[in-house]
Design a protein around this motif. Structure first.
Motif, PDB file in Angstrom:
ATOM      1  N   THR A  34      22.696   3.693  -0.374  1.00 38.30           N
ATOM      2  CA  THR A  34      24.089   3.276  -0.242  1.00 38.30           C
ATOM      3  C   THR A  34      24.498   3.215   1.227  1.00 38.30           C
ATOM      4  OG1 THR A  34      24.643   4.259  -2.379  1.00 38.30           O
ATOM      5  CG2 THR A  34      26.468   3.784  -0.902  1.00 38.30           C
ATOM      6  N   MET A  35      24.117   4.197   2.007  1.00 33.50           N
ATOM      7  CA  MET A  35      24.433   4.184   3.433  1.00 33.50           C
ATOM      8  C   MET A  35      23.703   3.056   4.153  1.00 33.50           C
ATOM      9  SD  MET A  35      26.722   6.409   3.851  1.00 33.50           S
ATOM     10  CE  MET A  35      26.763   6.373   5.640  1.00 33.50           C
ATOM     11  N   LEU A  36      22.463   2.807   3.758  1.00 35.18           N
ATOM     12  CA  LEU A  36      21.695   1.728   4.375  1.00 35.18           C
ATOM     13  C   LEU A  36      22.324   0.373   4.088  1.00 35.18           C
ATOM     14  CD1 LEU A  36      19.133   0.731   5.869  1.00 35.18           C
ATOM     15  CD2 LEU A  36      17.999   0.680   3.632  1.00 35.18           C
ATOM     16  N   PHE A  37      22.677   0.133   2.826  1.00 41.28           N
ATOM     17  CA  PHE A  37      23.214  -1.165   2.433  1.00 41.28           C
ATOM     18  C   PHE A  37      24.669  -1.349   2.837  1.00 41.28           C
ATOM     19  CE2 PHE A  37      19.911  -1.230  -1.192  1.00 41.28           C
ATOM     20  CZ  PHE A  37      18.962  -1.721  -0.327  1.00 41.28           C
ATOM     21  N   ARG A  38      25.269  -0.326   3.378  1.00 40.28           N
ATOM     22  CA  ARG A  38      26.604  -0.502   3.953  1.00 40.28           C
ATOM     23  C   ARG A  38      26.539  -1.387   5.192  1.00 40.28           C
ATOM     24  NH1 ARG A  38      31.504   3.731   5.049  1.00 40.28           N
ATOM     25  NH2 ARG A  38      32.527   2.561   6.711  1.00 40.28           N
ATOM     26  N   VAL A  39      25.401  -1.375   5.882  1.00 41.16           N
ATOM     27  CA  VAL A  39      25.264  -2.147   7.125  1.00 41.16           C
ATOM     28  C   VAL A  39      24.165  -3.197   7.058  1.00 41.16           C
ATOM     29  CG1 VAL A  39      26.234  -0.333   8.563  1.00 41.16           C
ATOM     30  CG2 VAL A  39      23.785  -0.345   8.113  1.00 41.16           C
ATOM     31  N   VAL A  40      23.237  -3.061   6.107  1.00 41.77           N
ATOM     32  CA  VAL A  40      22.100  -3.980   5.999  1.00 41.77           C
ATOM     33  C   VAL A  40      22.172  -4.704   4.657  1.00 41.77           C
ATOM     34  CG1 VAL A  40      19.584  -4.143   5.890  1.00 41.77           C
ATOM     35  CG2 VAL A  40      20.673  -2.498   7.439  1.00 41.77           C
ATOM     36  N   PRO A  41      22.007  -6.027   4.639  1.00 39.15           N
ATOM     37  CA  PRO A  41      22.012  -6.741   3.355  1.00 39.15           C
ATOM     38  C   PRO A  41      20.874  -6.269   2.460  1.00 39.15           C
ATOM     39  CG  PRO A  41      22.283  -8.284   5.173  1.00 39.15           C
ATOM     40  CD  PRO A  41      21.929  -6.955   5.790  1.00 39.15           C
ATOM     41  N   PRO A  42      21.139  -6.015   1.183  1.00 37.72           N
ATOM     42  CA  PRO A  42      20.047  -5.683   0.259  1.00 37.72           C
ATOM     43  C   PRO A  42      19.023  -6.828   0.236  1.00 37.72           C
ATOM     44  CG  PRO A  42      22.188  -5.258  -0.742  1.00 37.72           C
ATOM     45  CD  PRO A  42      22.455  -6.002   0.518  1.00 37.72           C
ATOM     46  N   PHE A 130      23.684   2.961 -23.078  1.00 38.16           N
ATOM     47  CA  PHE A 130      24.556   3.992 -22.530  1.00 38.16           C
ATOM     48  C   PHE A 130      23.921   4.661 -21.312  1.00 38.16           C
ATOM     49  CE2 PHE A 130      26.386   3.804 -26.853  1.00 38.16           C
ATOM     50  CZ  PHE A 130      27.716   3.644 -26.505  1.00 38.16           C
ATOM     51  N   VAL A 131      22.594   4.747 -21.292  1.00 39.22           N
ATOM     52  CA  VAL A 131      21.918   5.337 -20.140  1.00 39.22           C
ATOM     53  C   VAL A 131      22.159   4.479 -18.901  1.00 39.22           C
ATOM     54  CG1 VAL A 131      19.670   5.882 -19.133  1.00 39.22           C
ATOM     55  CG2 VAL A 131      20.161   6.519 -21.501  1.00 39.22           C
ATOM     56  N   ARG A 132      21.962   3.172 -19.044  1.00 37.47           N
ATOM     57  CA  ARG A 132      22.164   2.305 -17.892  1.00 37.47           C
ATOM     58  C   ARG A 132      23.625   2.261 -17.456  1.00 37.47           C
ATOM     59  NH1 ARG A 132      23.653  -3.308 -17.018  1.00 37.47           N
ATOM     60  NH2 ARG A 132      25.444  -1.952 -16.772  1.00 37.47           N
ATOM     61  N   LYS A 133      24.542   2.258 -18.422  1.00 43.69           N
ATOM     62  CA  LYS A 133      25.960   2.266 -18.080  1.00 43.69           C
ATOM     63  C   LYS A 133      26.344   3.572 -17.388  1.00 43.69           C
ATOM     64  CE  LYS A 133      28.680  -0.416 -18.867  1.00 43.69           C
ATOM     65  NZ  LYS A 133      29.160  -1.580 -18.071  1.00 43.69           N
ATOM     66  N   GLY A 134      25.722   4.670 -17.817  1.00 43.85           N
ATOM     67  CA  GLY A 134      25.986   5.936 -17.156  1.00 43.85           C
ATOM     68  C   GLY A 134      25.512   5.934 -15.711  1.00 43.85           C
ATOM     69  N   MET A 135      24.336   5.386 -15.476  1.00 45.11           N
ATOM     70  CA  MET A 135      23.824   5.270 -14.117  1.00 45.11           C
ATOM     71  C   MET A 135      24.711   4.358 -13.289  1.00 45.11           C
ATOM     72  SD  MET A 135      19.729   5.008 -14.895  1.00 45.11           S
ATOM     73  CE  MET A 135      19.297   4.878 -13.164  1.00 45.11           C
ATOM     74  N   GLU A 136      25.202   3.286 -13.900  1.00 45.82           N
ATOM     75  CA  GLU A 136      26.103   2.367 -13.212  1.00 45.82           C
ATOM     76  C   GLU A 136      27.370   3.086 -12.760  1.00 45.82           C
ATOM     77  OE1 GLU A 136      28.930  -1.085 -14.899  1.00 45.82           O
ATOM     78  OE2 GLU A 136      26.783  -1.522 -15.123  1.00 45.82           O
ATOM     79  N   ALA A 137      27.939   3.902 -13.641  1.00 45.72           N
ATOM     80  CA  ALA A 137      29.145   4.646 -13.298  1.00 45.72           C
ATOM     81  C   ALA A 137      28.867   5.625 -12.153  1.00 45.72           C
ATOM     82  CB  ALA A 137      29.672   5.381 -14.523  1.00 45.72           C
ATOM     83  N   TYR A 138      27.725   6.307 -12.228  1.00 42.99           N
ATOM     84  CA  TYR A 138      27.345   7.264 -11.186  1.00 42.99           C
ATOM     85  C   TYR A 138      27.220   6.575  -9.829  1.00 42.99           C
ATOM     86  CZ  TYR A 138      24.289  10.560  -8.675  1.00 42.99           C
ATOM     87  OH  TYR A 138      23.736  11.403  -7.746  1.00 42.99           O
ATOM     88  N   LEU A 139      26.559   5.427  -9.792  1.00 39.11           N
ATOM     89  CA  LEU A 139      26.363   4.711  -8.540  1.00 39.11           C
ATOM     90  C   LEU A 139      27.656   4.080  -8.035  1.00 39.11           C
ATOM     91  CD1 LEU A 139      22.948   3.112  -9.492  1.00 39.11           C
ATOM     92  CD2 LEU A 139      23.325   4.820  -7.688  1.00 39.11           C
ATOM     93  N   THR A 140      28.553   3.742  -8.954  1.00 38.49           N
ATOM     94  CA  THR A 140      29.850   3.203  -8.545  1.00 38.49           C
ATOM     95  C   THR A 140      30.617   4.210  -7.707  1.00 38.49           C
ATOM     96  OG1 THR A 140      29.988   1.757 -10.478  1.00 38.49           O
ATOM     97  CG2 THR A 140      32.061   2.309  -9.392  1.00 38.49           C
ATOM     98  N   LEU A 146      31.744   5.500  -0.216  1.00 39.27           N
ATOM     99  CA  LEU A 146      31.067   5.287   1.068  1.00 39.27           C
ATOM    100  C   LEU A 146      31.225   3.882   1.630  1.00 39.27           C
ATOM    101  CD1 LEU A 146      27.780   7.223   0.223  1.00 39.27           C
ATOM    102  CD2 LEU A 146      29.670   8.009   1.647  1.00 39.27           C
ATOM    103  N   TRP A 147      31.673   2.930   0.823  1.00 38.29           N
ATOM    104  CA  TRP A 147      31.889   1.567   1.311  1.00 38.29           C
ATOM    105  C   TRP A 147      33.373   1.225   1.283  1.00 38.29           C
ATOM    106  CZ3 TRP A 147      27.917  -2.135  -1.515  1.00 38.29           C
ATOM    107  CH2 TRP A 147      26.611  -1.755  -1.175  1.00 38.29           C
ATOM    108  N   PRO A 148      33.856   0.456   2.257  1.00 38.33           N
ATOM    109  CA  PRO A 148      35.205  -0.100   2.124  1.00 38.33           C
ATOM    110  C   PRO A 148      35.202  -1.214   1.084  1.00 38.33           C
ATOM    111  CG  PRO A 148      34.152  -0.945   4.103  1.00 38.33           C
ATOM    112  CD  PRO A 148      33.205   0.091   3.528  1.00 38.33           C
ATOM    113  N   LYS A 149      36.385  -1.541   0.584  1.00 35.99           N
ATOM    114  CA  LYS A 149      36.482  -2.609  -0.412  1.00 35.99           C
ATOM    115  C   LYS A 149      35.903  -3.919   0.129  1.00 35.99           C
ATOM    116  CE  LYS A 149      38.781  -0.670  -3.906  1.00 35.99           C
ATOM    117  NZ  LYS A 149      38.352  -0.662  -5.322  1.00 35.99           N
ATOM    118  N   ARG A 150      36.102  -4.162   1.403  1.00 35.64           N
ATOM    119  CA  ARG A 150      35.585  -5.385   2.009  1.00 35.64           C
ATOM    120  C   ARG A 150      34.070  -5.481   1.822  1.00 35.64           C
ATOM    121  NH1 ARG A 150      36.495  -9.159   6.206  1.00 35.64           N
ATOM    122  NH2 ARG A 150      34.562  -9.674   7.310  1.00 35.64           N
TER     123      ARG A 150
END
Length: 233
Positions: A34-42, A130-140, A146-150
């Motif tokens: 998450t910190m890496l992709f804040r400044v570097v394109p995935p 539900f497992v994938r949705k749970g992981m999605e919520a966690y990563l959200t 850590l990221w601004p809305k922009r």
């Protein structure tokens, strides 16, 4: 001591080390990425790799948010997440409605915010378990914390699937309209937003009557979206 008891004894001696190591990975890997992709394109997403296996290529061309038409930013917010600028990753009213629909036997639609979709697109595979949705919520939570809305909107518009093997606003604008994403008109932006729920079945350059109607509704709603000074919120 018998050989049969060795795995049990080893687990007893090392269980806390294993548990703490697992927690470290669960927290550390998403945090680092998450910190890496804040400044570097995935560089690539799981969905892109899946589509390659399915026989599609990868057509993408990263563009900063300032080089993506404000009409498309407005259209995507209007169509995908009207509360994007005010929530912290989750639209609880939409989630409650989705749960009610699920309990009534209907399809679960409209509960994923742009933040949730970005977490899914960047880190996870498609699916509705539900497992994938749970992981999605966690990563959200990581993205919102850590990221601004922009940055969330910028990444979303660069990795979202707009067609078979087609990712991001720039590649989609060039493929469908022969122009850069920066110069999209309100109608073209609305058409691109209209295909996002089903990009393998819908086309913004040859829209069906349903897609055309949806684009009209999106364009009307997008006109009411006010972008902030940062170009997003």
């Amino acid at each position: 001591m018998s050989l049969a008891r060795l795995p049990v004894e080893w687990w007893r001696r090392n269980r806390w080390r294993i548990v703490m190591g697992g927690l470290g990975l669960l927290i550390g890997i998403p945090l680092t990425l998450t910190m890496l992709f804040r400044v570097v394109p995935p560089p690539v997403t799981p969905l892109m790799l899946l589509r390659v296996v399915q026989g599609y290529g990868i057509d993408k061309n990263w563009r900063p948010l300032d080089q993506i038409s404000p009409y498309l930013r407005q259209a995507v917010i209007a169509s995908e997440d009207a509360k994007f600028c005010t929530h912290w990753g989750f639209d609880w009213d939409a989630i409650d409605n989705a749960i009610d629909m699920y309990e009534d036997g209907g399809k679960v639609l409209g509960a994923s915010t742009i933040s949730m979709q970005t977490a899914k697109n960047v880190f996870l595979w498609p699916g509705r378990t539900f497992v994938r949705k749970g992981m999605e919520a966690y990563l959200t939570l990581y993205l919102e914390g850590l990221w601004p809305k922009r940055r969330i909107l910028e990444v979303y518009l660069n990795v979202a699937e707009f067609g078979p093997g087609l990712y991001g606003a720039e590649a989609a604008a060039m493929r469908y309209f022969g122009k850069p994403a920066a110069t999209l008109s309100p109608r073209e932006a609305a058409l691109l937003a209209a295909v996002l729920p089903a990009p393998l079945k819908r086309s913004p350059s040859r829209p069906s009557a349903a897609v055309s109607r949806r684009a009209g509704l999106i364009a009307a709603r997008a006109a009411q979206v006010r972008l902030g000074r940062d170009g997003a919120c």
